[in-house]
Design an enzyme around this catalytic site. Structure first.
Site, PDB file in Angstrom:
ATOM      1  N   ALA A 111       0.822  -1.213   0.000  1.00 13.47           N
ATOM      2  CA  ALA A 111       0.000   0.000   0.000  1.00 13.47           C
ATOM      3  C   ALA A 111       0.859   1.268   0.000  1.00 13.47           C
ATOM      4  O   ALA A 111       2.098   1.214   0.017  1.00 13.47           O
ATOM      5  CB  ALA A 111      -0.933  -0.022   1.200  1.00 13.47           C
ATOM      6  N   HIS A 112       0.185   2.414   0.014  1.00 14.98           N
ATOM      7  CA  HIS A 112       0.885   3.696  -0.106  1.00 14.98           C
ATOM      8  C   HIS A 112       1.770   3.979   1.092  1.00 14.98           C
ATOM      9  O   HIS A 112       1.467   3.615   2.219  1.00 14.98           O
ATOM     10  CB  HIS A 112      -0.092   4.847  -0.350  1.00 14.98           C
ATOM     11  CG  HIS A 112      -1.175   4.966   0.683  1.00 14.98           C
ATOM     12  ND1 HIS A 112      -2.276   5.763   0.505  1.00 14.98           N
ATOM     13  CD2 HIS A 112      -1.337   4.409   1.903  1.00 14.98           C
ATOM     14  CE1 HIS A 112      -3.049   5.700   1.558  1.00 14.98           C
ATOM     15  NE2 HIS A 112      -2.492   4.880   2.424  1.00 14.98           N
TER      16      HIS A 112
END
Length: 356
Positions: free
Chosen positions: A241-242
């Site tokens: 994820a980010h």
């Protein structure tokens, strides 16, 4: 180097091993112990494979000195300290490589993109504005390299890969089919019963010698970048994820999920289907066994596990019932009962000592 056959002496030189046997023996390929024929070379990686090696029809064996002494019926050997590492080296010798250079006629490349003369751009590749593709890099069919993406030297980008979000890949990076790098991270602000999208303004930075498997998704950061340091290796079907940070030489097996802003140290191993909750930190040299769920920081190196191991089904059902019953009993009540049992045991021990 990639041709139809090698002399045993050449192979020994390539793996820096000591040759025993016919130096002119011709080898056509690598093979498993079970499937090998006389023209093949195999590796033996421990005593437990000696019986298979004795039964094998391979013409040459990569072994340690100790293992060679056990294989008295065989003739041709290459002796090394680490047979598995020698095998890994030889896979590159016998690998079928892409040898084309240049740009295929169906590729669409923006005029501002900079493509090295010896790179290969396959059919139907799309490359956007201000992209950079380095020396000896291969981009396979139908890949999309979006605006402002930079790809270093000696990289391999497989078919149907998408790289976006102004991601930057250093040298010798391998990205396999259908993976997406730099896609929008999963960021939303809840307000009045609705989810409000947060535009992702960061990018992805990928170091040297990183390997990313097929069907992976690596999101760009919300503000800061998602970072994979040098030597990271990632299996298929992994979600990163980010704003995640992954330290050097960490290995991540298939079906792992790493939530936003997690930080993972150097030389870690994440077993298959493990999960890491967002905003956590994992120290260097941590191993998670398969299907582990990390819900708090790990500050010390070591091996960690979670979940319940496999039981026969009826045994598992009984265990779950007992766990539920245990969960229904207040902890203070359990502690009092344990204290009572301990007092009874101590009393019994005293009585036995008096009788002696």
């Amino acid at each position: 180097m990639n041709r139809h056959g090698y002399r045993l002496e050449e192979i020994a030189h390539l793996v820096k091993g000591e040759l025993f046997g016919d130096k002119d023996f011709k080898i056509s390929n690598l093979a498993s112990l079970e499937q090998a024929q006389n023209q093949h070379i195999c590796f033996v990686n421990g005593d437990k494979y000696l019986a298979q090696a004795e039964a094998s029809h391979a013409g040459v064996f990569i072994v340690t000195q100790h293992l060679m002494q056990q294989l008295k019926s065989k003739k041709n050997f290459i002796v090394v300290d680490n047979p598995y590492l020698a095998f890994a080296t030889l896979t590159h010798i016998f690998e079928k490589k892409v040898t084309q250079k240049g740009i295929e006629s169906t590729a669409q490349i923006h005029s501002s993109a900079i493509i090295a003369d010896d790179a290969y751009i396959a059919h139907y590749v799309v490359i956007g504005e201000n992209c950079v593709v380095g020396r000896n890099t291969i981009i396979q069919s139908h890949a999309v390299i979006d605006h402002h993406v930079e790809i270093g030297n000696d990289c391999f980008i497989d078919a149907h890969v998408t790289i976006t979000g102004a991601a930057k890949l250093k040298d010798r990076v391998r990205v396999h089919a259908n993976t997406v790098i730099g896609s929008e991270g999963f960021g939303f602000a809840p307000y009045q019963g609705k989810w409000h999208r947060i535009a992702q303004l960061g990018s992805v930075q990928i170091g040297n010698d990183v390997r990313i498997g097929s069907n992976c998704s690596i999101d760009r950061g919300a503000l800061d970048d998602t970072i994979l340091e040098d030597g990271v290796i990632i299996d298929n079907l992994v979600q990163i994820a980010h704003n995640v940070y992954i330290g050097q030489n960490t290995a991540i097996a298939a079906k792992c999920g790493i939530a936003g802003s997690a930080r993972i140290g150097k030389n870690c191993i994440l077993g298959g289907a493990s999960g890491v909750v967002g905003h956590l930190e994992i120290a260097d040299n941590v191993t998670l066994t398969a299907m582990s769920m990390v819900t708090k920081n790990i500050s010390e190196a070591g091996t960690y596990s979670s979940g319940i191991g496999l039981f026969e089904n009826s045994h598992w059902k009984k265990t779950i019932v007992r766990l539920r019953q245990l969960a229904d009993v207040p902890l203070t009540q359990i502690t009092k009962r344990l204290d009572h049992i301990q007092a009874q045991l101590e009393s019994l021990e005293s009585t036995l000592k008096l009788r002696k």
